[in-house]
Design a protein around this motif. Structure first.
Motif, PDB file in Angstrom:
ATOM      1  N   GLU A   1       0.831  -1.208   0.000  1.00 12.37           N
ATOM      2  CA  GLU A   1       0.000   0.000   0.000  1.00 12.37           C
ATOM      3  C   GLU A   1       0.864   1.256   0.000  1.00 12.37           C
ATOM      4  O   GLU A   1       0.552   2.241  -0.687  1.00 12.37           O
ATOM      5  CB  GLU A   1      -0.938  -0.010   1.211  1.00 12.37           C
ATOM      6  N   ILE A   2       1.943   1.232   0.765  1.00 12.01           N
ATOM      7  CA  ILE A   2       2.851   2.379   0.783  1.00 12.01           C
ATOM      8  C   ILE A   2       3.513   2.541  -0.581  1.00 12.01           C
ATOM      9  O   ILE A   2       3.627   3.664  -1.106  1.00 12.01           O
ATOM     10  CB  ILE A   2       3.909   2.218   1.894  1.00 12.01           C
ATOM     11  N   ARG A   3       3.928   1.434  -1.188  1.00  9.00           N
ATOM     12  CA  ARG A   3       4.522   1.511  -2.528  1.00  9.00           C
ATOM     13  C   ARG A   3       3.537   2.113  -3.516  1.00  9.00           C
ATOM     14  O   ARG A   3       3.894   2.944  -4.345  1.00  9.00           O
ATOM     15  CB  ARG A   3       4.958   0.120  -3.008  1.00  9.00           C
ATOM     16  N   ASP A   4       2.273   1.694  -3.406  1.00  6.90           N
ATOM     17  CA  ASP A   4       1.258   2.190  -4.336  1.00  6.90           C
ATOM     18  C   ASP A   4       1.066   3.696  -4.197  1.00  6.90           C
ATOM     19  O   ASP A   4       0.975   4.417  -5.196  1.00  6.90           O
ATOM     20  CB  ASP A   4      -0.080   1.476  -4.092  1.00  6.90           C
ATOM     21  N   VAL A   5       1.008   4.170  -2.949  1.00  5.09           N
ATOM     22  CA  VAL A   5       0.821   5.609  -2.718  1.00  5.09           C
ATOM     23  C   VAL A   5       1.990   6.399  -3.288  1.00  5.09           C
ATOM     24  O   VAL A   5       1.816   7.398  -3.996  1.00  5.09           O
ATOM     25  CB  VAL A   5       0.657   5.907  -1.208  1.00  5.09           C
ATOM     26  N   ILE A   6       3.198   5.935  -2.992  1.00  8.80           N
ATOM     27  CA  ILE A   6       4.390   6.649  -3.457  1.00  8.80           C
ATOM     28  C   ILE A   6       4.450   6.679  -4.980  1.00  8.80           C
ATOM     29  O   ILE A   6       4.726   7.719  -5.585  1.00  8.80           O
ATOM     30  CB  ILE A   6       5.666   5.993  -2.882  1.00  8.80           C
ATOM     31  N   GLN A   7       4.179   5.535  -5.598  1.00  9.35           N
ATOM     32  CA  GLN A   7       4.305   5.488  -7.055  1.00  9.35           C
ATOM     33  C   GLN A   7       3.273   6.379  -7.743  1.00  9.35           C
ATOM     34  O   GLN A   7       3.556   6.953  -8.804  1.00  9.35           O
ATOM     35  CB  GLN A   7       4.233   4.040  -7.561  1.00  9.35           C
TER      36      GLN A   7
ATOM     37  N   PHE B   1       4.458   9.564   6.824  1.00 11.45           N
ATOM     38  CA  PHE B   1       4.985  10.777   6.209  1.00 11.45           C
ATOM     39  C   PHE B   1       3.956  11.351   5.239  1.00 11.45           C
ATOM     40  O   PHE B   1       3.054  10.659   4.764  1.00 11.45           O
ATOM     41  CB  PHE B   1       6.294  10.488   5.470  1.00 11.45           C
ATOM     42  N   ASN B   2       4.103  12.614   4.958  1.00  9.63           N
ATOM     43  CA  ASN B   2       3.272  13.282   3.963  1.00  9.63           C
ATOM     44  C   ASN B   2       3.877  13.004   2.585  1.00  9.63           C
ATOM     45  O   ASN B   2       5.036  13.347   2.348  1.00  9.63           O
ATOM     46  CB  ASN B   2       3.248  14.793   4.239  1.00  9.63           C
ATOM     47  N   PRO B   3       3.129  12.389   1.674  1.00  7.96           N
ATOM     48  CA  PRO B   3       3.682  12.086   0.349  1.00  7.96           C
ATOM     49  C   PRO B   3       4.235  13.315  -0.369  1.00  7.96           C
ATOM     50  O   PRO B   3       5.200  13.210  -1.125  1.00  7.96           O
ATOM     51  CB  PRO B   3       2.481  11.499  -0.408  1.00  7.96           C
TER      52      PRO B   3
ATOM     53  N   LEU C   1       7.905  13.762  -1.910  1.00  8.19           N
ATOM     54  CA  LEU C   1       8.084  14.216  -3.286  1.00  8.19           C
ATOM     55  C   LEU C   1       9.050  15.400  -3.349  1.00  8.19           C
ATOM     56  O   LEU C   1       9.918  15.467  -4.233  1.00  8.19           O
ATOM     57  CB  LEU C   1       6.729  14.589  -3.880  1.00  8.19           C
ATOM     58  N   ALA C   2       8.916  16.312  -2.399  1.00  4.22           N
ATOM     59  CA  ALA C   2       9.811  17.477  -2.359  1.00  4.22           C
ATOM     60  C   ALA C   2      11.252  17.030  -2.123  1.00  4.22           C
ATOM     61  O   ALA C   2      12.193  17.583  -2.707  1.00  4.22           O
ATOM     62  CB  ALA C   2       9.367  18.440  -1.264  1.00  4.22           C
ATOM     63  N   ARG C   3      11.429  16.036  -1.272  1.00  4.88           N
ATOM     64  CA  ARG C   3      12.792  15.550  -0.993  1.00  4.88           C
ATOM     65  C   ARG C   3      13.373  14.813  -2.202  1.00  4.88           C
ATOM     66  O   ARG C   3      14.573  14.886  -2.460  1.00  4.88           O
ATOM     67  CB  ARG C   3      12.780  14.653   0.237  1.00  4.88           C
ATOM     68  N   VAL C   4      12.531  14.098  -2.915  1.00  7.59           N
ATOM     69  CA  VAL C   4      12.973  13.440  -4.142  1.00  7.59           C
ATOM     70  C   VAL C   4      13.481  14.490  -5.136  1.00  7.59           C
ATOM     71  O   VAL C   4      14.569  14.360  -5.703  1.00  7.59           O
ATOM     72  CB  VAL C   4      11.829  12.620  -4.770  1.00  7.59           C
ATOM     73  N   LYS C   5      12.697  15.539  -5.326  1.00  2.00           N
ATOM     74  CA  LYS C   5      13.086  16.588  -6.266  1.00  2.00           C
ATOM     75  C   LYS C   5      14.383  17.263  -5.827  1.00  2.00           C
ATOM     76  O   LYS C   5      15.254  17.565  -6.654  1.00  2.00           O
ATOM     77  CB  LYS C   5      11.967  17.623  -6.398  1.00  2.00           C
ATOM     78  N   ALA C   6      14.531  17.481  -4.520  1.00  2.00           N
ATOM     79  CA  ALA C   6      15.733  18.135  -4.006  1.00  2.00           C
ATOM     80  C   ALA C   6      16.967  17.274  -4.262  1.00  2.00           C
ATOM     81  O   ALA C   6      18.020  17.777  -4.662  1.00  2.00           O
ATOM     82  CB  ALA C   6      15.587  18.413  -2.510  1.00  2.00           C
TER      83      ALA C   6
END
Length: 227
Positions: A12-18, A103-105, A109-114
């Motif tokens: 479920e976590i993988r699904d949300v992140i993807q 965590f807040n997705p 996402l912001a950390r991924v971009k950074a």
């Protein structure tokens, strides 16, 4: 398109992140544990990994250590634990960032971009710091020159002249301009001084100094390097 590998035993976590990553245009690969993650990395080029700490078979800490043996890809660790000791453990194994569950997705996402921006900046820095012309490699920050893989010993002035010409391929520099740029003084009687240093440079980097491959003389104008 950047590819992100999401490693978590909770589907479920993988699904949300993807979902969030794909909405931003990222390609997403998934793995349920560290063993699967290593298998995915064997056959896929990945620009970032989101890696859960607590997983069966091979946990995130051990997987991170294994990945760091061969790769510097950015890694964001995820953990349900919030204690400082877990954060320290994650970062000291080679992770670049750490986020505690839940965590807040959008924050993830912001950390991924950074992290991806930082990697792009590093790549640009490396590109700017390295000049390659044929078999000649100039590492500006290390003041290192190699030719066909062999180190070439240059004086600081020789290095500065070579760097100036190599950083502006195709541009012709007069002896006066080279002198002013390298010696940081008005040119004055600079032609003979520059000519001697150019001759010494050619002796060190050219297979046939009288028929130079790298430093060309433009008669009556100056010198240049062609890529």
């Amino acid at each position: 398109m950047n590819t992100v590998l999401v490693v978590d035993d909770d589907s479920e976590i993988r699904d949300v992140i993807q979902v969030y990553l794909r909405n931003e245009g990222y390609r997403v690969l998934e793995a349920a544990n560290g063993v699967e993650a290593l298998d995915v990395l064997q056959s896929n080029a990945v620009q970032l990994i989101i890696l859960d700490v607590m997983m069966p078979r091979l946990d995130g800490i051990k997987a991170c250590l294994k990945i760091r043996e061969t790769s510097t890809v950015p890694i964001i660790m995820l953990s349900a634990k919030g204690e400082d000791i877990d954060k320290i453990a994650g970062l000291t194994t080679g992770a670049d960032d750490y986020l505690t569950k839940p965590f807040n997705p959008l924050e993830l996402l912001a950390r991924v971009k950074a992290q991806l921006r930082r990697q792009l900046f590093k790549a640009t820095e490396v590109s700017d710091a390295l000049i390659r012309i044929g078999d000649l490699m100039i590492e500006k920050t290390k003041h290192l020159v190699t030719l066909k893989g062999n180190d070439i010993s240059l004086t600081p002035l020789e290095f500065a002249i070579l760097e100036l010409l190599a950083a502006h391929p195709g541009q012709v520099f007069s002896a006066d301009k080279i002198y002013e740029s390298v010696w940081k003084e008005p040119s004055g009687y600079s032609e003979n001084t520059v000519m001697v240093h150019i001759r010494n440079l050619r002796e060190k980097i050219e297979d046939t100094p009288r028929e130079p491959r790298y430093i060309k003389t433009i008669w009556g104008v100056g010198y240049k390097i062609e890529k």
